[in-house]
Design a protein around this motif. Sequence first.
Motif, short mmCIF file in Angstrom:
data_model
loop_
_atom_site.label_atom_id
_atom_site.label_comp_id
_atom_site.label_asym_id
_atom_site.label_seq_id
_atom_site.Cartn_x
_atom_site.Cartn_y
_atom_site.Cartn_z
N GLN A 1 0.86 -1.26 0.08
CA GLN A 1 -0.02 0.00 0.07
C GLN A 1 0.82 1.40 0.10
N MET A 2 0.50 2.10 -0.79
CA MET A 2 1.32 3.56 -1.01
C MET A 2 0.53 4.38 -0.02
N ASP A 3 0.83 4.67 1.16
CA ASP A 3 0.00 5.46 1.79
C ASP A 3 -0.08 7.09 1.60
N GLU A 4 1.15 7.53 1.47
CA GLU A 4 1.06 8.87 1.28
C GLU A 4 2.51 9.39 0.84
N ASP A 5 2.85 10.63 0.62
CA ASP A 5 4.09 11.32 0.56
C ASP A 5 4.35 11.87 1.64
N ILE A 6 5.44 11.94 2.08
CA ILE A 6 5.82 12.55 3.57
C ILE A 6 7.14 13.62 3.07
N ILE A 7 7.27 14.71 3.83
CA ILE A 7 8.23 15.67 3.55
C ILE A 7 8.70 15.90 5.13
N PHE A 8 10.08 15.25 5.18
CA PHE A 8 10.89 15.82 6.30
C PHE A 8 11.65 17.26 6.44
N TYR B 1 18.00 21.40 5.76
CA TYR B 1 18.47 21.52 4.54
C TYR B 1 18.08 20.67 3.40
N GLU B 2 18.40 21.02 2.11
CA GLU B 2 18.01 20.08 1.00
C GLU B 2 18.66 18.78 0.93
N SER B 3 17.89 17.83 0.90
CA SER B 3 18.52 16.47 0.83
C SER B 3 17.80 15.54 0.07
N THR B 4 18.51 14.55 -0.43
CA THR B 4 17.82 13.53 -1.15
C THR B 4 18.32 12.16 -0.64
N GLU B 5 18.79 12.15 0.62
CA GLU B 5 19.33 11.36 1.48
C GLU B 5 18.62 10.05 1.38
N LEU B 6 19.22 8.90 1.32
CA LEU B 6 18.75 7.57 1.38
C LEU B 6 18.29 7.10 2.71
N LEU B 7 17.09 6.59 3.09
CA LEU B 7 16.71 6.22 4.29
C LEU B 7 16.56 4.58 4.34
N PRO B 8 17.03 4.26 5.29
CA PRO B 8 16.73 2.66 5.31
C PRO B 8 15.25 2.35 5.83
N PRO B 9 14.81 1.01 5.36
CA PRO B 9 13.34 0.52 5.66
C PRO B 9 13.09 0.62 7.20
N PHE C 1 10.54 3.94 2.79
CA PHE C 1 10.82 5.26 2.34
C PHE C 1 11.50 5.70 1.16
N VAL C 2 10.75 5.86 -0.10
CA VAL C 2 11.41 5.92 -1.48
C VAL C 2 11.67 7.40 -1.62
N ASN C 3 12.94 7.65 -2.03
CA ASN C 3 12.97 9.17 -2.31
C ASN C 3 12.01 9.53 -3.63
N SER C 4 11.47 10.69 -3.38
CA SER C 4 10.46 11.24 -4.58
C SER C 4 11.28 11.37 -5.69
N THR C 5 12.69 11.95 -5.58
CA THR C 5 13.45 12.50 -6.64
C THR C 5 14.02 11.19 -7.38
N ILE C 6 13.93 9.95 -6.84
CA ILE C 6 14.43 8.91 -7.54
C ILE C 6 13.62 8.17 -8.33
N LEU D 1 5.65 6.98 0.94
CA LEU D 1 5.83 6.23 2.20
C LEU D 1 4.97 4.89 1.87
N ASN D 2 5.54 3.75 1.68
CA ASN D 2 5.04 2.54 1.34
C ASN D 2 5.18 1.59 2.27
N THR D 3 3.96 0.82 2.75
CA THR D 3 3.58 -0.15 3.75
C THR D 3 3.74 -1.59 3.05
N ILE D 4 4.55 -2.40 3.28
CA ILE D 4 4.54 -3.69 2.89
C ILE D 4 4.41 -4.95 3.98
N GLU D 5 3.40 -5.90 3.61
CA GLU D 5 3.36 -6.88 4.63
C GLU D 5 3.40 -8.28 3.90
#
Length: 161
Positions: free
Chosen positions: A28-35, A39-47, A69-74, A119-123
């Motif tokens: 399920q793709m829940d929504e987009d989230i902005i942290f 500073y401006e970042s495209t940092e990779l986040l671990p699941p 969390f899949v970076n929206s710029t990717i 923001l993606n949830t996987i089960e």
Amino acid sequence: MCAKPIFHRPKTQLQPPGTKLPNSGNFQMDEDIIFNLGYESTELLPPLARVNIVNEPNKTYFAINIIAFVNSTIVKPITSFEIYYEYGICNLGKPQLTFYVSYTNSGNQKTKTYNAYHLNTIEFFVDNSTKKTANTESVRVFLWNDDPETSRGTVTTVPNL
């Protein structure tokens, strides 16, 4: 708990190691989230990963919940994930189950939004009644893009029964 292993990222596109799960679970793709990182970042986040052991009369299995969390710029919003797994031993010599949650880069966004993530949830569920999985102490989860340079992982301890 096993220490986080070093993961070398090759420069070529690779399929995740291991065996593909026949059913890649609920997505399920829940929504987009902005942290607000300051500073401006495209940092990779671990699941984020959560593992539970479920006991039924004739079967025991892992229930695995992941927030990716899949970076929206990717990539554009993802429409599916494939999950691969392999059994192994962590660097402390303890049994470990590794999952690679794979998605394919569907093209760059037309606009670049920093600090924004899909923001993606996987089960999904994995049998825990085999000799290989019965003594698993930790689960390692990688979010794996078709380009491993945009892949990131985390380790989760399996709760005691």
